[in-house]
Design an enzyme around this catalytic site. Structure first.
Site: not given
Ligand code: 4NP
Length: 168
Positions: A22, A25, A27-29, A137
């Site tokens: 993702c 790294n 939340c989703r992954s 997300d």
């Molecule tokens: P992820 O979510 O891609 O599912 O881990 C996010 C985590 C952090 C951020 C964006 C999305 N960020 O902008 O810091």
């Protein structure tokens, strides 16, 4: 000083090597990795499972507290995972790289080496009727977004186990 064992499975383990991808790294992954670990364990299949982000802002961080809480609600502890950034070598180490959304897919393609052997797909491409969809997300949204993320990534995990069960 004792040498710590690697936190994640060695890539030489039997079974498929799958990387969940993702943006951050956190939340989703990591939720996808946790769901897949539980699904492969429950099915009794070996697999090498890991996750990464296309960005490096959260490298070394544990999953977002809301992601950890959602996994806990589903009976899974993802607190020992630590974020890392996708590297070109991942395209040679893994059989399959599963991206949460189109942006992750495009950013991954941009660093794929010429001798990449991994297949690169969207996570939901594996789920019947959901090909081409993104795992939304949840980072900037309300907490209930994490429950929807879990539902999506656990459908991906089930589809993976079914696919590898039918190919063995
Ligand atoms: P992820 O979510 O891609 O599912 O881990 C996010 C985590 C952090 C951020 C964006 C999305 N960020 O902008 O810091």
């Amino acid at each position: 000083m004792p040498v710590s064992p690697p936190r994640r499975d060695a890539v030489t383990a039997d079974g498929p090597a799958i990387l969940f991808l993702c943006l951050g790294n956190i939340c989703r992954s990591p939720l996808a990795e946790g769901a897949a670990r539980a699904a492969f364990d429950a099915a009794g299949f070996a697999a090498t499972l890991d996750s990464a982000g296309t960005g490096d802002w959260h490298a070394g961080h544990p999953p977002d507290a809301r992601a950890q809480a959602e996994a806990r609600r589903r009976g899974i502890d993802i607190g020992d995972l630590r974020a890392r950034q996708l590297v070109p070598e991942d395209f040679r180490r893994f059989d399959l790289i599963l991206a949460a959304d189109e942006t992750n897919l495009r950013d991954a393609r941009a660093i794929a080496p010429a001798d990449a052997t991994a297949r690169l797909l969207l996570m939901l491409d594996l789920v019947p009727g959901r090909a081409g969809e993104s795992v939304t997300d949840p980072y900037y949204g309300a907490d209930h977004g994490f429950a929807a993320t879990w539902d999506d990534v656990s459908a991906v995990a089930s589809a993976l186990v079914s696919e590898f069960a039918s190919s063995t």
